[in-house]
Design a protein around this motif. Structure first.
Motif, PDB file in Angstrom:
ATOM      1  N   ASP A   1       0.820  -1.222   0.000  1.00  0.00           N
ATOM      2  CA  ASP A   1       0.000   0.000   0.000  1.00  0.00           C
ATOM      3  C   ASP A   1       0.848   1.264   0.000  1.00  0.00           C
ATOM      4  O   ASP A   1       0.372   2.339   0.344  1.00  0.00           O
ATOM      5  CB  ASP A   1      -0.964   0.012   1.200  1.00  0.00           C
ATOM      6  CG  ASP A   1      -0.242  -0.078   2.540  1.00  0.00           C
ATOM      7  OD1 ASP A   1       1.012  -0.114   2.564  1.00  0.00           O
ATOM      8  OD2 ASP A   1      -0.938  -0.117   3.576  1.00  0.00           O
TER       9      ASP A   1
ATOM     10  N   SER B   1     -12.715  -2.887   2.549  1.00  0.00           N
ATOM     11  CA  SER B   1     -11.332  -3.381   2.545  1.00  0.00           C
ATOM     12  C   SER B   1     -10.740  -3.386   3.942  1.00  0.00           C
ATOM     13  O   SER B   1      -9.933  -4.266   4.293  1.00  0.00           O
ATOM     14  CB  SER B   1     -10.469  -2.524   1.612  1.00  0.00           C
ATOM     15  OG  SER B   1     -10.924  -2.619   0.282  1.00  0.00           O
TER      16      SER B   1
ATOM     17  N   LYS C   1      -8.830  -6.239   6.031  1.00  0.00           N
ATOM     18  CA  LYS C   1      -7.513  -6.019   6.606  1.00  0.00           C
ATOM     19  C   LYS C   1      -7.508  -6.407   8.078  1.00  0.00           C
ATOM     20  O   LYS C   1      -6.545  -7.014   8.568  1.00  0.00           O
ATOM     21  CB  LYS C   1      -7.113  -4.543   6.445  1.00  0.00           C
ATOM     22  CG  LYS C   1      -5.726  -4.208   6.959  1.00  0.00           C
ATOM     23  CD  LYS C   1      -5.325  -2.791   6.572  1.00  0.00           C
ATOM     24  CE  LYS C   1      -3.935  -2.454   7.087  1.00  0.00           C
ATOM     25  NZ  LYS C   1      -3.446  -1.157   6.585  1.00  0.00           N
TER      26      LYS C   1
ATOM     27  N   ARG D   1      -7.312 -10.157   8.338  1.00  0.00           N
ATOM     28  CA  ARG D   1      -5.961 -10.650   8.064  1.00  0.00           C
ATOM     29  C   ARG D   1      -5.051 -10.489   9.267  1.00  0.00           C
ATOM     30  O   ARG D   1      -4.231 -11.352   9.587  1.00  0.00           O
ATOM     31  CB  ARG D   1      -5.365  -9.894   6.873  1.00  0.00           C
ATOM     32  CG  ARG D   1      -3.960 -10.337   6.464  1.00  0.00           C
ATOM     33  CD  ARG D   1      -3.242  -9.223   5.740  1.00  0.00           C
ATOM     34  NE  ARG D   1      -2.925  -8.117   6.638  1.00  0.00           N
ATOM     35  CZ  ARG D   1      -2.474  -6.944   6.237  1.00  0.00           C
ATOM     36  NH1 ARG D   1      -2.301  -6.711   4.951  1.00  0.00           N
ATOM     37  NH2 ARG D   1      -2.204  -5.995   7.113  1.00  0.00           N
TER      38      ARG D   1
ATOM     39  N   ARG E   1      -2.520  -7.593  11.685  1.00  0.00           N
ATOM     40  CA  ARG E   1      -1.397  -6.696  11.428  1.00  0.00           C
ATOM     41  C   ARG E   1      -0.153  -7.486  11.083  1.00  0.00           C
ATOM     42  O   ARG E   1       0.104  -8.561  11.620  1.00  0.00           O
ATOM     43  CB  ARG E   1      -1.150  -5.796  12.642  1.00  0.00           C
ATOM     44  CG  ARG E   1      -2.347  -4.935  12.988  1.00  0.00           C
ATOM     45  CD  ARG E   1      -2.002  -3.850  13.975  1.00  0.00           C
ATOM     46  NE  ARG E   1      -1.066  -2.878  13.412  1.00  0.00           N
ATOM     47  CZ  ARG E   1      -0.669  -1.788  14.051  1.00  0.00           C
ATOM     48  NH1 ARG E   1      -1.126  -1.534  15.276  1.00  0.00           N
ATOM     49  NH2 ARG E   1       0.173  -0.944  13.495  1.00  0.00           N
TER      50      ARG E   1
ATOM     51  N   ARG F   1     -12.222 -11.434  -2.422  1.00  0.00           N
ATOM     52  CA  ARG F   1     -12.417 -10.302  -1.511  1.00  0.00           C
ATOM     53  C   ARG F   1     -13.906 -10.052  -1.262  1.00  0.00           C
ATOM     54  O   ARG F   1     -14.338  -9.838  -0.130  1.00  0.00           O
ATOM     55  CB  ARG F   1     -11.771  -9.031  -2.077  1.00  0.00           C
ATOM     56  CG  ARG F   1     -10.265  -9.039  -2.091  1.00  0.00           C
ATOM     57  CD  ARG F   1      -9.723  -7.733  -2.640  1.00  0.00           C
ATOM     58  NE  ARG F   1      -9.948  -6.634  -1.715  1.00  0.00           N
ATOM     59  CZ  ARG F   1      -9.099  -6.283  -0.748  1.00  0.00           C
ATOM     60  NH1 ARG F   1      -7.982  -6.964  -0.572  1.00  0.00           N
ATOM     61  NH2 ARG F   1      -9.373  -5.268   0.042  1.00  0.00           N
TER      62      ARG F   1
END
Length: 244
Positions: A12, A150, A154, A157, A159, A216
């Motif tokens: 990103d 999104s 995140k 998932r 950090r 996604r």
């Protein structure tokens, strides 16, 4: 190992060069004495975008934090582009590691504003002074949030380097800065276009990309069946962008 320059980047983060033809070569020409160049984050906020779409984040998100502000310091972290001269033995996430005696102490470091850094910043720290401009020559566009959908993915998932820390509204609030419009990275689009066209023309990559987009969307639907994710998504819809 044969590269002239090295840099560690997350998916990103995008190098955004403001000088010359907006290439790395133009940046290096602007700082010919540099052995290392610190590129400071410019954090781009969500600014109210709810739904994920298959479009480049560099085109989707165009509002960011001001160039200088008193808080939070964490949004002015830098990544380091450095010469592969043997002065450092290891790559680091934000700066090269394992300085080699007799070489590292002679390196010259400059920041994205063009200032030469003092001894302290050459040897320690990963944050640029945040109360002054840092982007005259180059910056590192950072898109840590994405669309609200999104961000839920995140969080699922986890950090990358802080496994025990769940992403929540605190992380969102400290990074959702939308005060300044910044479309400067569009100047590099002609350089990126042939590379993107080459990748998109690859049939294997194209199928993987389609599958990733479908995944996604399906994963978000699954996560919305869990109360904690629905609750966070609702708070994101209500949370205003951060203000200085």
């Amino acid at each position: 190992r044969d590269a002239d320059w090295l840099m560690a980047l997350d998916i990103d983060e995008f190098v955004n060069i403001h000088v010359g033809d907006h290439s790395l070569g133009a940046l290096l020409a602007a700082l010919p004495a540099a052995d290392a160049i610190t590129l400071t984050w410019r954090v781009f906020g969500n600014c109210g975008l709810r739904d994920y779409a298959d479009t480049p984040v560099t085109e989707t998100f165009t509002r960011a934090a001001p160039e200088a502000m008193p808080w939070p310091w964490r949004v002015f972290q830098f990544k380091t582009l450095y010469r592969n001269s043997g002065a450092y033995a290891k790559l680091g996430v934000h700066r090269p590691r394992a300085p080699v005696a007799g070489k590292a102490e002679d390196t010259r470091w400059f920041d994205g504003q063009g200032r030469e850094l003092d001894a302290r910043l050459r040897t320690q720290g990963t944050f640029s002074p945040f109360n002054r401009p840092n982007y005259r020559l180059a910056q590192l566009n950072h898109y840590p949030l994405g669309a609200m959908e999104s961000f839920i993915l995140k969080r699922d998932r986890g950090r990358a380097v802080h496994e025990g820390d769940a992403l929540g509204l605190d992380y969102w609030t400290e990074r959702n800065w939308c005060q300044a419009e910044d479309t400067s990275i569009a100047a590099a689009a002609p350089l990126a276009a042939p590379q993107l066209a080459r990748l998109r023309a690859d049939p294997v990559l194209a199928e993987l990309h389609r599958n990733a987009v479908d995944w996604r969307k399906a994963r978000f639907a699954t996560l919305m069946a869990q109360e904690e994710n629905r609750a966070l998504f609702g708070r994101l819809l209500l949370a205003p962008p951060a203000r200085v």
